[in-house]
Design a protein around this motif. Structure first.
Motif, PDB file in Angstrom:
ATOM      1  N   LEU A  92      53.204  26.153  65.758  1.00 38.49           N
ATOM      2  CA  LEU A  92      54.676  26.057  66.496  1.00 38.49           C
ATOM      3  C   LEU A  92      54.659  24.971  67.717  1.00 38.49           C
ATOM      4  O   LEU A  92      53.631  24.753  67.679  1.00 38.49           O
ATOM      5  CB  LEU A  92      54.700  27.419  67.180  1.00 38.49           C
ATOM      6  N   VAL A 110      58.899  33.743  70.994  1.00 38.22           N
ATOM      7  CA  VAL A 110      59.155  32.754  70.183  1.00 38.22           C
ATOM      8  C   VAL A 110      60.665  32.888  69.319  1.00 38.22           C
ATOM      9  O   VAL A 110      61.109  33.960  68.821  1.00 38.22           O
ATOM     10  CB  VAL A 110      58.346  33.029  68.784  1.00 38.22           C
ATOM     11  N   THR A 160      58.863  27.415  69.345  1.00 36.57           N
ATOM     12  CA  THR A 160      59.742  27.672  68.317  1.00 36.57           C
ATOM     13  C   THR A 160      59.098  26.679  67.090  1.00 36.57           C
ATOM     14  O   THR A 160      58.252  25.999  67.182  1.00 36.57           O
ATOM     15  CB  THR A 160      61.272  27.298  68.348  1.00 36.57           C
ATOM     16  N   LEU A 217      58.325  29.273  60.926  1.00 35.51           N
ATOM     17  CA  LEU A 217      58.554  30.541  61.645  1.00 35.51           C
ATOM     18  C   LEU A 217      58.708  31.796  60.755  1.00 35.51           C
ATOM     19  O   LEU A 217      58.251  32.629  61.043  1.00 35.51           O
ATOM     20  CB  LEU A 217      60.078  30.370  62.286  1.00 35.51           C
TER      21      LEU A 217
END
Length: 217
Positions: free
Chosen positions: A55, A114, A141, A147
């Protein structure tokens, strides 16, 4: 674009089987809680290694598994346009964080927000949003595939839900997402779960106890 097929499948699976999955993973073989000393967190019988993930943190640096080592971490999915669940949860977690400020930084629990809305939330925007609740909150993110992989590894789901005026306004959408909090141990493994309704004092007590008593691999 969000992978709608992925979302539909996981949401259907969640609705049909989450209760059974949770019972299997978060209760001992005899049906008793795995950690009766904790007030609100439920621990897995054995921590589970997370698959590799990548991420992007609010300061632009990568968030990879090794970055979460050394601390107990509470990971929560959300997005900055969230009208209720996200701000409420982050506000509750900030109450717990204030009680951890006296703990040594080396063992202090961490909160990770997140964003699952990368179309509108840059890493910097996610960080600005999370830091408004508490400056120590980590924020990150990524693109949707990354994700999805991260969320699935925690047993979480999310899905873009278009609004009535999506054709005229591309930003007319919301994001449905799991409301639970994942508990990661100092080795970065999935160790347990905290379910709503959240009790800030109980969360603060549980994480302070875990952080002071359990750093063994």
């Amino acid at each position: 674009m969000f992978n709608r097929t992925f979302g539909y499948i996981l949401v259907a699976a969640l609705a049909a089987g989450l209760g059974l999955v949770a019972a299997h993973h978060f209760l001992g073989r005899d049906g008793a809680p795995a950690a009766t000393a904790l007030r609100t967190a439920t621990l897995l019988p054995q921590p589970r290694e997370l698959p590799a993930f990548n991420l992007r943190q609010s300061d632009g640096t990568p968030l990879v598994p090794g970055e979460l080592a050394g601390h107990w971490t509470l990971a929560f999915l959300g997005f900055t346009f969230c009208p209720d669940v996200c701000p409420t949860t982050l506000a509750q977690l900030s109450q717990a964080q204030k009680q951890w400020e006296a703990l040594p930084e080396a063992t202090r629990p961490r909160v990770l927000f997140v964003s699952v809305d990368p179309e509108r939330d840059t890493p910097a925007k996610a960080g600005e949003y999370a830091h408004a609740f508490h400056p120590d909150t980590l924020a990150a993110t990524a693109d949707v595939p990354a994700l999805e992989k991260f969320a699935t590894s925690l047993g979480f789901v999310f899905m873009k839900v278009p609004g009535k005026n999506i054709e005229q306004n591309p930003n007319d959408y919301s994001v449905d997402h799991s409301a639970n909090i994942a508990l990661l141990d100092p080795q970065g493994r999935l160790a347990g779960l905290i379910r709503p309704p959240f009790q800030p004092q109980a969360i603060a007590d549980d994480l302070a106890r875990l952080s002071g008593a359990d750093h063994a691999p």
